[in-house]
Design a protein around this motif. Structure first.
Motif, PDB file in Angstrom:
ATOM      1  N   LEU A 436     -37.338  19.247 -16.248  1.00 40.04           N
ATOM      2  CA  LEU A 436     -35.666  18.998 -15.968  1.00 40.04           C
ATOM      3  C   LEU A 436     -35.436  20.111 -14.903  1.00 40.04           C
ATOM      4  CD1 LEU A 436     -35.973  18.394 -19.246  1.00 40.04           C
ATOM      5  CD2 LEU A 436     -33.492  18.676 -19.374  1.00 40.04           C
ATOM      6  N   ARG A 437     -34.978  19.404 -13.845  1.00 37.29           N
ATOM      7  CA  ARG A 437     -34.583  20.070 -12.478  1.00 37.29           C
ATOM      8  C   ARG A 437     -33.063  20.219 -12.670  1.00 37.29           C
ATOM      9  NH1 ARG A 437     -38.608  21.776  -9.188  1.00 37.29           N
ATOM     10  NH2 ARG A 437     -40.546  20.760  -9.193  1.00 37.29           N
ATOM     11  N   LEU A 438     -32.416  21.303 -12.489  1.00 37.59           N
ATOM     12  CA  LEU A 438     -30.981  21.255 -12.815  1.00 37.59           C
ATOM     13  C   LEU A 438     -30.479  22.286 -11.629  1.00 37.59           C
ATOM     14  CD1 LEU A 438     -30.438  22.089 -16.510  1.00 37.59           C
ATOM     15  CD2 LEU A 438     -30.826  19.972 -15.439  1.00 37.59           C
ATOM     16  N   PRO A 439     -30.141  21.561 -10.422  1.00 34.05           N
ATOM     17  CA  PRO A 439     -30.138  22.288  -9.151  1.00 34.05           C
ATOM     18  C   PRO A 439     -29.050  23.299  -9.034  1.00 34.05           C
ATOM     19  CG  PRO A 439     -29.498  20.111  -8.815  1.00 34.05           C
ATOM     20  CD  PRO A 439     -30.003  20.076  -9.900  1.00 34.05           C
ATOM     21  N   ASP A 440     -28.055  23.069  -9.659  1.00 31.38           N
ATOM     22  CA  ASP A 440     -26.914  23.973  -9.607  1.00 31.38           C
ATOM     23  C   ASP A 440     -26.539  24.923 -10.718  1.00 31.38           C
ATOM     24  OD1 ASP A 440     -26.401  23.271  -7.044  1.00 31.38           O
ATOM     25  OD2 ASP A 440     -25.230  21.394  -7.781  1.00 31.38           O
ATOM     26  N   ALA A 441     -27.447  25.148 -11.756  1.00 31.02           N
ATOM     27  CA  ALA A 441     -27.245  25.475 -13.125  1.00 31.02           C
ATOM     28  C   ALA A 441     -27.191  27.118 -13.008  1.00 31.02           C
ATOM     29  CB  ALA A 441     -28.123  25.260 -13.953  1.00 31.02           C
TER      30      ALA A 441
END
Length: 445
Positions: A436-441
């Motif tokens: 899971l890539r969450l760019p702005d987490a």
């Protein structure tokens, strides 16, 4: 009212207004030119009357300072053609007047008589010819305007009809598609004309829309069919268990086993219903998130702890690999739901004695969460469809019959709700890995 008729009426009214304006300007110009010609002729008569009364169709008078007519042409009479005020003005400069004389419109000119102070010479001419010309011009303009407006309206109607005929053809084609049962019945497309104009662009846009509708309907029908299939199995099992429990002569152990089996199927139905509801909400962009600052290591450790009994039963262990202090702005319940789904997948495929790894790293303001196992990995042909709903690899790869094929689809939906993506692949040494890539987490604390 049809558009082509509205356009024709609007064009006809505009044409009538423009023709009326042009006709008024023409009539005004003609009237001014005629009056200038008459005034020039009257001025010449005034100059001649100063020497001798002219003959012809002009009325001329010579008026003394007392306002009496001292000399006049045959039909001019002995009553001054101008009033006292006009006579006073004429003693100063030349004037032109239009009035009715003997029930006939007349143009009158008056000016000082040369060499005789206080005397005024007056000349007048009937405007009968002028008015007849103006009346004829007005009639001809009215007739011409009516013809022009009618022709303009009919021409505009024809042009509008010709211009809108491709649109009407598109409407008929779309209506035919609707009568056939909508975009889901066969190939749904309208003919794109080769004109490369706005109508062609509209047809192309309509085809894009119809294509999206067709694909959406196909997905919806497949979703409903798959969901019905998945729901049918636990319902059939549940009904069978209840029918067996209702048979006479069933002992307490058998009834207890039926209740346990029914409870398990009911739980499976509840999970499947929840998954379907979550996916339906995501389709409508109604998957709500409650973002909060979360310790990622503790979150993953909790998921591993809750899966402890299942891991032990499968002969597996779980390791959490997260740098201390890693925090992110996520919805902890949704992220844990995604991780739990991935752990459930790994439980079905990982060999006994292997380790399932839950890892997370902060990188470039984003967060990467990985769940990997040492199982056989994803089949190469399955990877492009891994996140599709109800997509499942060959069941022979797992130790059980697997789930409904919604786990990875829910993982992708949760990642997308966080503004990220989910990817699936295989490790070089064997085994599956889902990320899971969450760019702005990850942001400032």
């Amino acid at each position: 009212m049809p558009i082509r008729l509205r356009l024709a009426v609007a064009f006809a009214l505009t044409a009538a207004a423009l023709f009326a304006l042009g006709g008024w300007l023409f009539a005004s110009g003609l009237s001014s030119a005629q009056l200038k010609t008459i005034d020039s002729q009257l001025t010449a008569q005034l100059a001649q009357a100063g020497r001798s009364l002219p003959a012809g169709g002009y009325l001329t008078q010579v008026i003394d300072p007392a306002g009496r007519v001292r000399n006049a042409s045959t039909d001019a009479g002995n009553v001054a053609l101008v009033t006292a005020i006009e006579l006073s003005q004429a003693r100063q400069d030349r004037i032109f007047i239009t009035r009715t004389v003997d029930e006939e419109s007349t143009r009158i000119a008056a000016e000082p008589l040369a060499g005789r102070p206080g005397w005024v010479v007056v000349a007048a001419e009937s405007l009968e010819t002028y008015e007849a010309t103006q009346s004829q011009v007005a009639r001809e303009l009215a007739v011409g305007g009516a013809v022009f407006t009618a022709v303009a309206g009919l021409g505009a109607y024809g042009l509008a009809r010709a211009a809108l005929s491709p649109v009407e053809r598109l409407r008929r084609q779309v209506a035919a598609i609707s009568e056939r049962g909508g975009a889901g019945a066969g190939v749904a497309a309208v003919e794109v004309p080769a004109t490369r104009d706005e109508v062609a662009a509209l047809a192309g846009t309509m085809n894009d829309l119809l294509g999206r509708l067709q694909r959406a309907l196909a997905r919806q029908r497949a979703f409903v069919a798959d969901a019905s299939h998945e729901l049918r199995t636990p319902l059939a099992v549940l009904r069978g268990e209840l029918e067996l429990a209702a048979r006479p002569g069933r002992g307490l152990p058998e009834l207890a086993a039926a209740v346990r089996n029914s409870s398990a199927e009911a739980e499976r139905l509840a999970r499947l219903t929840d998954d379907l509801l979550l996916l339906a909400r995501s389709d409508e962009d109604r998957l709500s998130l409650r973002l909060q600052r979360t310790d990622v290591g503790s979150l993953l450790a909790r998921s591993a702890g809750l899966a402890g009994s299942r891991l032990a039963a499968a002969g597996l262990s779980c390791r959490v690999d997260v740098p201390p202090g890693t925090c992110a702005d996520v919805d902890p319940d949704r992220i844990r739901q995604a991780v739990d789904n991935l752990i459930g997948n790994a439980l079905r495929f990982a060999p006994r004695g292997s380790v399932i790894v839950l890892a997370a790293r902060a990188a470039g303001g984003g967060l990467d969460i990985e769940v990997s196992d040492d199982g056989p990995g994803f089949p190469a042909g399955f990877l492009p469809h891994a996140f599709e709903r109800f997509a499942r690899p060959d069941s022979g790869r797992s130790r059980g019959d697997g789930g409904a094929g919604l786990g990875l689809a829910i993982v992708r939906v949760i990642a997308a709700a966080h503004g990220g993506v989910a990817t699936a692949g295989n490790k070089p040494g064997g085994g599956a890995v889902v990320r899971l890539r969450l760019p702005d987490a990850v942001g400032p604390p």
